[in-house]
Design a protein around this motif. Sequence first.
Motif, PDB file in Angstrom:
ATOM      1  N   UNK A  87      -2.252   2.759   4.964  1.00 17.28           N
ATOM      2  CA  UNK A  87      -3.181   2.796   5.399  1.00 17.28           C
ATOM      3  C   UNK A  87      -3.236   1.815   6.698  1.00 17.28           C
ATOM      4  N   UNK A  88      -3.257   1.721   8.414  1.00 18.07           N
ATOM      5  CA  UNK A  88      -3.193   0.919   9.022  1.00 18.07           C
ATOM      6  C   UNK A  88      -5.213   1.259   9.221  1.00 18.07           C
ATOM      7  N   UNK A  89      -5.108  -0.270  10.475  1.00 18.38           N
ATOM      8  CA  UNK A  89      -5.911   0.000  11.118  1.00 18.38           C
ATOM      9  C   UNK A  89      -7.491  -0.914  10.338  1.00 18.38           C
ATOM     10  N   UNK A  90      -8.355  -1.046  10.736  1.00 19.08           N
ATOM     11  CA  UNK A  90      -9.364  -2.079  10.314  1.00 19.08           C
ATOM     12  C   UNK A  90     -10.821  -1.461   9.765  1.00 19.08           C
ATOM     13  N   UNK A  91     -10.702  -0.819   9.485  1.00 20.66           N
ATOM     14  CA  UNK A  91     -11.135   0.697   9.086  1.00 20.66           C
ATOM     15  C   UNK A  91     -11.734   0.251   6.945  1.00 20.66           C
ATOM     16  N   UNK A  92     -12.591   0.852   6.736  1.00 19.97           N
ATOM     17  CA  UNK A  92     -12.696   1.174   5.700  1.00 19.97           C
ATOM     18  C   UNK A  92     -11.443   1.630   4.328  1.00 19.97           C
ATOM     19  N   UNK A  93     -11.262   2.213   5.017  1.00 21.31           N
ATOM     20  CA  UNK A  93     -10.111   3.008   4.818  1.00 21.31           C
ATOM     21  C   UNK A  93      -8.546   2.601   4.414  1.00 21.31           C
ATOM     22  N   UNK A  94      -8.235   0.985   5.680  1.00 22.89           N
ATOM     23  CA  UNK A  94      -6.965   0.596   5.124  1.00 22.89           C
ATOM     24  C   UNK A  94      -6.942  -0.575   4.300  1.00 22.89           C
ATOM     25  N   UNK A  95      -5.691  -0.607   4.292  1.00 26.73           N
ATOM     26  CA  UNK A  95      -5.154  -1.351   3.281  1.00 26.73           C
ATOM     27  C   UNK A  95      -4.171  -0.673   2.409  1.00 26.73           C
ATOM     28  N   UNK A  96      -3.236  -1.438   1.924  1.00 24.27           N
ATOM     29  CA  UNK A  96      -1.971  -1.369   1.319  1.00 24.27           C
ATOM     30  C   UNK A  96      -3.210  -0.396  -0.075  1.00 24.27           C
ATOM     31  N   UNK A  97      -2.497   0.638  -1.054  1.00 18.71           N
ATOM     32  CA  UNK A  97      -2.386   0.954  -1.750  1.00 18.71           C
ATOM     33  C   UNK A  97      -1.908   1.673  -3.079  1.00 18.71           C
ATOM     34  N   UNK A  98      -1.399   0.414  -4.268  1.00 17.37           N
ATOM     35  CA  UNK A  98      -0.652   0.420  -5.045  1.00 17.37           C
ATOM     36  C   UNK A  98      -0.480   1.175  -6.483  1.00 17.37           C
ATOM     37  N   UNK A  99       0.213   2.234  -6.806  1.00 17.26           N
ATOM     38  CA  UNK A  99      -0.245   2.481  -8.277  1.00 17.26           C
ATOM     39  C   UNK A  99      -1.641   2.821  -8.572  1.00 17.26           C
ATOM     40  N   UNK A 100      -1.264   3.870  -9.672  1.00 12.06           N
ATOM     41  CA  UNK A 100      -2.438   4.578 -10.076  1.00 12.06           C
ATOM     42  C   UNK A 100      -4.165   3.960  -9.968  1.00 12.06           C
TER      43      UNK A 100
END
Length: 501
Positions: free
Chosen positions: A323-336
């Motif tokens: 999830x791209x960007x510079x916000x609270x949702x941004x990041x790489x979410x891996x696995x469970x």
Amino acid sequence: MDTAVTPLTPPPAAGPAVDKSTPAVFLIHGLGGTQYDLGSMHKRLKNAGFVTHSLTLPGHGTTPEDLVNVTAEQWMEAVTAKYHEVAAQHDNFHIMGMCMGALLATELAKRQKHTRGKLIALAPPIYIDGWATAWYTPARHLMYYVPGVPARMKVEEEDPFGIKNEQLRAIVKAKFARGENFHYRWVPLACVRQVDRLRRWVMTDLKNMASETLVIHAREDELTSLASANYLVEQIGGAKARMVVLENSYHMICVDNDREQVARNVLEFFGASSAASLGMAVEDPKMSSEALHAFAQALRASLEAGDFAGIFARGASDMAWFQPGANRASGIYRGNKGLQAMLPWAGEVKFTAFGQAVFNAGIAVLPATLTAAGLMSQGVLAFAVRSGRLLDARWFPDDVALEDAHFGAPVAPAGPSEAERAFEAAGIAVKTLAKPPGNDELLALYAFYKQATVGDATGERPGMMDVTGRAKYDAWAGRKGMGREEAMAAYAALVEKLRAA
């Protein structure tokens, strides 16, 4: 240290001037439009290694009234000045335009005898003869000479707004209703007269075109029929020009159903890879084409429902959502663990207005619009699939600033909660129990652990021949609805009870 969410690296600071050997693309928007006309092409080209250049044409970016006194000569002067600016910075560069921008790009390449790159004309309106063209349209040539009428008469944007995708069309209508400055709601008839003059210029001396040319046009274009594309290709000549016909779009091909097919053809014509423009490697999916299409369709259903648990259930154990960007949702979410970290913000997110999926080996690219409590963010989703499992899912918004504004600033990562610390300690302690747990206790431990790390039971219940698997599944399913914190606390409490026994 194992982590479920990896922050995305911020973009680098501006560096030195671009090397002249770096290829570039000069993009020209359409009448009454902005760079929105070209969808995500700027971003995709940049990701593929091109420098992009653009301009706002005279009379644009303000109000429609400013188009009344603008001439075709002024548009040509503006694009010619920009052309020479780009030529001074790059040894090789391509020219691309959409709608009226395609006419300007074609005339520019012809006049400049452009041989330092290629030309792409997207939906060029050589003829105004599309299926939605009013019967009285030819009468405009008479109206041009009625005093005062060209300046006062408004040519309105009307349904279908150049968009076949009904959900996306509704989004465009909402943008107009909110008064967003992405496209003029109308243009003066005087301006249309200048477009007619430009069309006549373009139609002459095309056999002298020096640029290799690609024309991309929708069969169902409501503004201008395929006769326009055919004319360009025939007049330039088959040795230099070719055409791609889209089957599921109207005029605004860079934002409609076939926008990913447009992007792929543009990138390949410029010698780049569509997958590379998304930062993904192309690998053999080890699946049939039919199975890959069915897999993508199932992912689409989950996306439409906002069912991220269903998406992760189709993934490998280390599958990641980007999830791209510079916000609270941004990041790489891996696995469970990554899925659990996504849920606080992903609960409001759904995807809609899907376009036509495009496949490249094990990469499936699906145009879509992310919606969340008033947010409507267009872009593309890319999935890496192998042997029936999802490896990566990546979202590429056309305008990430919209999502930054909606989701808000990134939240500083907090340390583990008390329940998480107790759960982690219990996971270590259970391996050192003096007395092995009984079957009922083992099933309870399994159920609490799965509920804490995955959530409600997923998948099909094992058959009667798999006694152990069936018992474990039933124990897990029996905790349906139990929250993550509650399950972690129950697991830790049971381990503590077993240690004390």
